[in-house]
Scaffold this motif. Sequence first.
Motif, mmCIF file in Angstrom:
data_model
loop_
_atom_site.group_PDB
_atom_site.id
_atom_site.type_symbol
_atom_site.label_atom_id
_atom_site.label_comp_id
_atom_site.label_asym_id
_atom_site.label_seq_id
_atom_site.Cartn_x
_atom_site.Cartn_y
_atom_site.Cartn_z
ATOM 1 N N GLY A 46 0.570 -1.130 -0.586
ATOM 2 C CA GLY A 46 0.042 -0.415 -0.073
ATOM 3 C C GLY A 46 1.169 0.974 0.040
ATOM 4 N N GLY A 47 1.947 1.552 -0.426
ATOM 5 C CA GLY A 47 2.905 2.366 0.146
ATOM 6 C C GLY A 47 2.719 3.126 -1.215
ATOM 7 N N CYS A 48 2.140 2.616 -2.384
ATOM 8 C CA CYS A 48 2.292 4.258 -3.432
ATOM 9 C C CYS A 48 1.099 4.254 -3.570
ATOM 10 N N GLN A 49 0.152 3.742 -2.953
ATOM 11 C CA GLN A 49 -1.464 4.200 -2.538
ATOM 12 C C GLN A 49 -0.871 5.748 -1.907
ATOM 13 N N LYS A 50 -0.445 6.127 -1.008
ATOM 14 C CA LYS A 50 0.031 6.997 0.258
ATOM 15 C C LYS A 50 0.835 8.068 -0.472
ATOM 16 N N THR A 51 1.495 7.411 -1.331
ATOM 17 C CA THR A 51 3.251 8.121 -2.523
ATOM 18 C C THR A 51 3.275 8.884 -3.467
ATOM 19 N N GLY A 52 2.460 7.810 -4.152
ATOM 20 C CA GLY A 52 2.537 6.908 -5.750
ATOM 21 C C GLY A 52 4.073 6.424 -6.296
ATOM 22 N N HIS A 53 4.575 6.342 -5.508
ATOM 23 C CA HIS A 53 6.002 5.941 -6.065
ATOM 24 C C HIS A 53 6.040 3.810 -5.205
ATOM 25 N N CYS A 54 6.088 3.641 -5.597
ATOM 26 C CA CYS A 54 6.534 2.313 -5.542
ATOM 27 C C CYS A 54 7.827 2.229 -4.622
ATOM 28 N N VAL A 55 7.038 1.596 -3.841
ATOM 29 C CA VAL A 55 8.631 1.007 -2.499
ATOM 30 C C VAL A 55 9.808 -0.111 -2.682
ATOM 31 N N ILE A 56 9.754 -1.214 -4.045
ATOM 32 C CA ILE A 56 10.758 -1.799 -3.549
ATOM 33 C C ILE A 56 12.183 -0.947 -4.552
ATOM 34 N N ASP A 57 12.987 -1.578 -4.832
ATOM 35 C CA ASP A 57 14.330 -0.514 -5.037
ATOM 36 C C ASP A 57 14.430 -1.519 -5.831
ATOM 37 N N ASP A 58 13.897 -1.652 -7.359
ATOM 38 C CA ASP A 58 14.321 -2.530 -8.042
ATOM 39 C C ASP A 58 14.577 -2.352 -9.417
ATOM 40 N N ASP A 59 14.486 -3.009 -11.195
ATOM 41 C CA ASP A 59 14.704 -2.304 -12.282
ATOM 42 C C ASP A 59 13.432 -1.576 -13.437
ATOM 43 N N MET A 60 12.459 -2.371 -12.063
ATOM 44 C CA MET A 60 10.747 -1.556 -12.104
ATOM 45 C C MET A 60 10.805 0.046 -12.122
ATOM 46 N N GLN A 61 11.715 0.363 -11.323
ATOM 47 C CA GLN A 61 12.528 2.090 -10.822
ATOM 48 C C GLN A 61 12.658 2.498 -12.466
ATOM 49 N N GLY A 62 13.658 2.085 -13.216
ATOM 50 C CA GLY A 62 13.663 2.914 -14.852
ATOM 51 C C GLY A 62 13.050 2.291 -15.564
ATOM 52 N N LEU A 63 11.744 1.858 -15.561
ATOM 53 C CA LEU A 63 10.612 1.893 -16.601
ATOM 54 C C LEU A 63 9.454 1.848 -16.227
ATOM 55 N N TYR A 64 9.557 3.097 -14.827
ATOM 56 C CA TYR A 64 8.532 4.328 -14.651
ATOM 57 C C TYR A 64 8.725 4.986 -15.718
ATOM 58 N N GLU A 65 10.341 5.426 -15.904
ATOM 59 C CA GLU A 65 10.720 6.399 -16.187
ATOM 60 C C GLU A 65 10.551 6.781 -17.748
ATOM 61 N N LYS A 66 11.293 5.582 -18.195
ATOM 62 C CA LYS A 66 10.847 5.718 -19.389
ATOM 63 C C LYS A 66 8.631 5.456 -20.135
ATOM 64 N N LEU A 67 8.218 4.891 -19.233
ATOM 65 C CA LEU A 67 6.565 4.673 -19.796
ATOM 66 C C LEU A 67 6.695 6.603 -19.602
ATOM 67 N N ALA A 68 7.285 7.033 -18.658
ATOM 68 C CA ALA A 68 6.332 8.867 -18.598
ATOM 69 C C ALA A 68 6.982 9.311 -19.415
ATOM 70 N N ALA A 69 7.844 8.983 -20.483
ATOM 71 C CA ALA A 69 8.134 9.365 -21.659
ATOM 72 C C ALA A 69 8.001 8.824 -22.603
ATOM 73 N N ALA A 70 7.377 8.401 -22.835
ATOM 74 C CA ALA A 70 7.108 7.603 -24.135
ATOM 75 C C ALA A 70 5.533 8.472 -24.701
ATOM 76 N N GLN A 71 5.636 8.095 -26.209
ATOM 77 C CA GLN A 71 3.934 8.991 -25.826
ATOM 78 C C GLN A 71 3.465 7.509 -27.091
ATOM 79 N N VAL A 72 4.203 6.558 -27.053
ATOM 80 C CA VAL A 72 3.703 5.159 -26.988
ATOM 81 C C VAL A 72 4.726 3.474 -26.585
#
Length: 137
Positions: free
Chosen positions: A54-80
């Motif tokens: 439930g951490g992301c429900q409070k902050t909008g960020h996942c608490v797990i520090d793994d390779d998904m963090q970089g994917l969040y950035e790629k998804l935000a920057a992509a148009q498709v």
Amino acid sequence: MTTPKIVALTGSPRKGGNTESLVATIMGGAAQMGAECETVRLPDLKIGPCIGCGGCQKTGHCVIDDDMQGLYEKLAAAQVVCLASPIYFYGLTAQTKLFIDRLQALWSKKQLLVAAKQWSARPEKKGYLISVAATSG
């Protein structure tokens, strides 16, 4: 006009298989049309499962520090965003499902921004699912 950025995520554990061949063809065509293209193989990344904290429900960020963090950035920057997975046992691969489950953080972030009246829709942003399957059943 800005150059569209396309991110394709492939969930097949089999390198060079049908899913990756199809995505390579699509991305090659998009690149010829002038798009900035990047393909990411999900099985090559360290992505842990959602732990339902439930951490992301409070902050909008996942608490797990793994390779998904970089994917969040790629998804935000992509148009498709293009998600591709073969079908294993009538479902998406485990690697693809891990990725999808971890998108809960982005959904939670959107809900927090909507509640704070800070959300701005991006109708130009598109998402696609590519699925490859064969069965004799």
